[in-house]
Design an enzyme around this catalytic site. Structure first.
Site, mmCIF file in Angstrom:
data_model
loop_
_atom_site.group_PDB
_atom_site.id
_atom_site.type_symbol
_atom_site.label_atom_id
_atom_site.label_comp_id
_atom_site.label_asym_id
_atom_site.label_seq_id
_atom_site.Cartn_x
_atom_site.Cartn_y
_atom_site.Cartn_z
ATOM 1 N N ARG A 1 0.586 -1.237 0.130
ATOM 2 C CA ARG A 1 -0.189 -0.032 -0.074
ATOM 3 C C ARG A 1 0.956 1.252 0.004
ATOM 4 O O ARG A 1 0.589 2.066 -0.692
ATOM 5 C CB ARG A 1 -1.055 0.134 1.223
ATOM 6 N N ASN B 1 -6.130 -2.673 2.456
ATOM 7 C CA ASN B 1 -6.021 -4.031 2.604
ATOM 8 C C ASN B 1 -7.402 -4.693 2.483
ATOM 9 O O ASN B 1 -8.336 -4.099 3.353
ATOM 10 C CB ASN B 1 -5.232 -4.445 3.739
#
Length: 92
Positions: free
Chosen positions: A18, A36
């Site tokens: 990320r 996520n």
């Protein structure tokens, strides 16, 4: 302007995927978000000029240095549902 909704599978959680996605998006001037998912995938929405969004999607196959991407699923978002993003964020 275009928007794509992306799901990335593989070893993509716990490997800074990320954060690297955010860095790349900011470098390219992409707006949107990444997060996520409980099933182990990463989900992202990219918004920007079509060629730049395509470059961002292509980057997803590489990911962070420690990630192992198995699959990238891409869907063009519904234009009526487009959000007006002001930046790129890591979200929950």
């Amino acid at each position: 302007m275009t928007q794509k909704h992306v799901f990335i599978s593989g070893r993509v959680q716990g490997v800074y995927y990320r954060d690297y996605t955010r860095r790349e998006a900011e470098k390219l001037g992409i707006k949107g978000w990444v997060r996520n998912l409980p099933d182990g995938r990463v989900e992202a929405v990219f918004e920007g000029p079509e060629d730049t969004v395509e470059n961002m999607v292509a980057w997803c196959y590489q990911g962070s240095p420690r990630s192992e991407v198995i699959k990238v699923e891409v869907a063009k978002s519904n234009p009526q549902l487009k959000e007006n993003f002001i930046d790129f964020k890591i979200t929950r």
